[in-house]
Motif scaffolding. Structure first.
Motif, short mmCIF file in Angstrom:
data_model
loop_
_atom_site.label_atom_id
_atom_site.label_comp_id
_atom_site.label_asym_id
_atom_site.label_seq_id
_atom_site.Cartn_x
_atom_site.Cartn_y
_atom_site.Cartn_z
N GLN A 75 -10.93 -2.67 -8.97
CA GLN A 75 -10.80 -3.48 -7.76
C GLN A 75 -12.16 -3.86 -7.19
N GLU B 216 -9.01 2.71 -11.24
CA GLU B 216 -8.37 1.63 -10.48
C GLU B 216 -9.28 1.14 -9.36
N ASN B 217 -9.94 2.07 -8.65
CA ASN B 217 -10.88 1.67 -7.60
C ASN B 217 -12.06 0.90 -8.18
N PRO C 124 -5.42 2.55 -3.79
CA PRO C 124 -5.61 1.12 -4.05
C PRO C 124 -4.37 0.31 -3.66
N ARG D 252 0.85 -1.19 0.00
CA ARG D 252 0.00 0.00 0.00
C ARG D 252 0.89 1.24 0.00
#
Length: 522
Positions: free
Chosen positions: A508, A504-505, A326, A315
């Motif tokens: 995921q 990206e979020n 992310p 992270r």
């Protein structure tokens, strides 16, 4: 002594406007192997974080120029300092603040920390032109005073604290102490050493004590404007502060025996009782990257069928983020058969990063040998580094290999004689080593060998500094004007960082939903 008299910087949309999401992103980790065995095995992963290329959102710059005006700086050295400072004054904007501190046998603050308004620019021009070199050299006094100016600031939000320390490093007369024992805290100190006779190691150690600081050498007959401009191109494009990478080991699953960050970098690193590693990078300039190589040792698995093993979770974070960034899982396939040799694009990129770190270590070893009058052994060590690079095959046009080879060739040239090494090779090696360990550009007095770590703005400022040296009367664009030109050339750059974050979020979130659906259908 307390100052507390810094002036409030101008409010502009550059440092404070726009979204700060996605300013620093993390790439999918790369690995030294496609898969690992079920028996005891090992693998190296490279985690890379990268700052956005856009400079539409940046932090304000607070810079203290700490200038050696001792007698040994007379002549070309002090004149070079004046010209470099004039370039800085012309580049800064009202959102940036500058203070000038001089030192000889004692230290003096010539200006308080003030925004670069047109009126202040005129005052500074007269102050810089009047600098005179005379007296002893108390570097610690100058460094202490520069740090005090920054420590006593009233306005600190969204601002970076930096020092440019310029000296020929010759401690002369009675001094207030050892400058390498000064703790700069969170202030980045960039040192610049002038010519033969400079205590290059002293100035390198001062820079190493600070987060992100580098040492630049200014050989006799060259000008300070080039390394000054290069680093200034970074400081006026700081997109994130307090950048961190956290690696959480997944030992509970039984696959992981040990996780270690590979040697070869110089950042603050802590490990807690559970084995979680936190690496502090400090600031990131626009377009900069930081690569961390992590070595994993795996236990023998009781399973007989292949499966994906999660070894750790990576992270990253930074001070101004508006939401958690992310995470990336570090995962490898474990299979019953012994994996064969891997030679794909990904594996070669990891090998290249390992070789780059060894490259810096070998330069350090060669430098120690040459400094100890063992020039023949030093040359052999450099040739060993050349051989290691010869085995690397990359898919980026060999840019990295070419840059590293050029560094080695330059060092071999400087190791022709002991006198030449002492004059040029030693400072070149010190600047090269700290540049690799910090993954940040540093001036080495050799503009022909381009550093791996220069950013587009650094290259632009270097070109502008050369023109300024040729014609100081010609207009120099301000940092604000540089941003406008960059945005005109790439209008989408300002929104690419937050857009990438939200994409990206979303990806995921979809992956998590897929896992839930898959689990409910078994």
């Amino acid at each position: 002594m307390a100052f507390n008299d810094d002036e409030k910087p101008a409010t502009t949309p550059i440092p404070n406007g726009g979204s700060k999401q996605g300013l620093v992103t993390m790439n999918i980790p790369t690995y030294s192997k496609k898969d690992v065995a079920l028996t005891a095995d090992s693998v190296t992963a490279v985690v890379e974080i990268k700052a956005t290329s856009s400079t539409a959102v940046r932090e304000g710059l607070d810079l203290v120029a700490v200038v050696d005006v001792s007698g040994s700086m007379r002549g070309h050295k002090i004149e070079s300092v004046k010209k470099a400072l004039q370039f800085v004054i012309m580049k800064l904007t009202p959102v940036d603040r500058l203070s000038i501190v001089t030192f000889q046998s004692s230290a003096e603050r010539l200006t308080k920390l003030r925004p670069m308004t047109q009126d202040f620019r005129g005052e500074l021009d007269g102050i810089v032109k009047s600098l005179i070199a005379n007296g002893g050299t108390d570097i610690k006094a100058g460094l202490d005073l520069g740090l005090a100016v920054l420590a006593d600031r009233v306005f600190t939000e969204s601002r970076t604290a930096n020092i440019f320390l310029m000296s020929d490093g010759k401690l002369e007369g009675k001094t207030s102490g050892d400058p390498t024992q000064v703790n700069p805290g969170e202030v980045s100190v960039y040192t610049f050493g002038f010519g033969h006779g400079t205590d290059h190691q002293l100035l390198t150690d001062i820079a190493k004590n600070s987060p992100g600081g580098t040492y630049s050498t200014v050989p006799d007959g060259t000008n300070l404007s080039a390394p000054f401009a290069t680093l200034l191109g970074g400081l006026v494009t700081v997109v994130a502060q307090d950048v961190r990478l956290t690696l959480t080991p997944k030992t509970a699953d039984g696959d992981l025996d040990k996780m270690e960050v590979a040697d070869g970098t110089d950042y603050t690193q802590t490990t807690d009782a559970k084995g979680e590693i936190t690496i502090k990078f400090g600031t990131l300039f626009s377009g900069e990257t930081r690569k961390v190589a992590v070595n994993f040792t795996l236990n023998e698995s009781p399973d007989t069928e292949e499966y994906n093993a999660t070894l750790a979770v990576a992270r990253h974070s930074y001070a101004a983020q508006e939401a958690p960034q992310p995470a990336q899982n570090i995962v490898r396939l474990r299979e019953p058969t012994t994996p064969g040799s891997d030679d794909g694009i990904e594996e070669r990129s990891v090998q290249a990063e390992v070789v780059r770190r060894r490259h810096a270590d070998l330069i350090g070893k060669a430098s120690e040998l040459a400094h100890g009058q063992k020039l023949g052994d030093a040359r052999e060590t450099i040739m060993d580094a050349q051989n290691a690079l010869g085995d690397i095959l990359l898919d980026d046009g060999d840019r990295m290999v070419n840059a590293l080879q050029a560094e080695l060739l330059r060092l071999l040239e400087y190791m022709e004689t002991q006198a030449l090494y002492d004059k040029l090779g030693h400072p070149y090696a010190l600047a090269t080593i700290i540049s690799h360990r910090r993954q940040r550009a540093a001036g080495r007095g050799d503009e022909e060998v381009i550093s791996l770590y220069v950013t587009p703005r650094m290259i632009a400022y270097l070109a502008q500094a050369k023109k300024f040296e040729e014609n100081p009367e010609a207009p120099v664009p301000s940092a604000d004007e540089d941003v406008k030109q960059e945005m005109a050339a790439n209008p989408l750059a300002a929104i690419s960082a937050p857009l990438g974050f939200y994409l990206e979020n979303a990806i995921q979130a979809l992956q998590a939903i897929q896992k839930i659906i898959a689990a409910n259908t078994i």
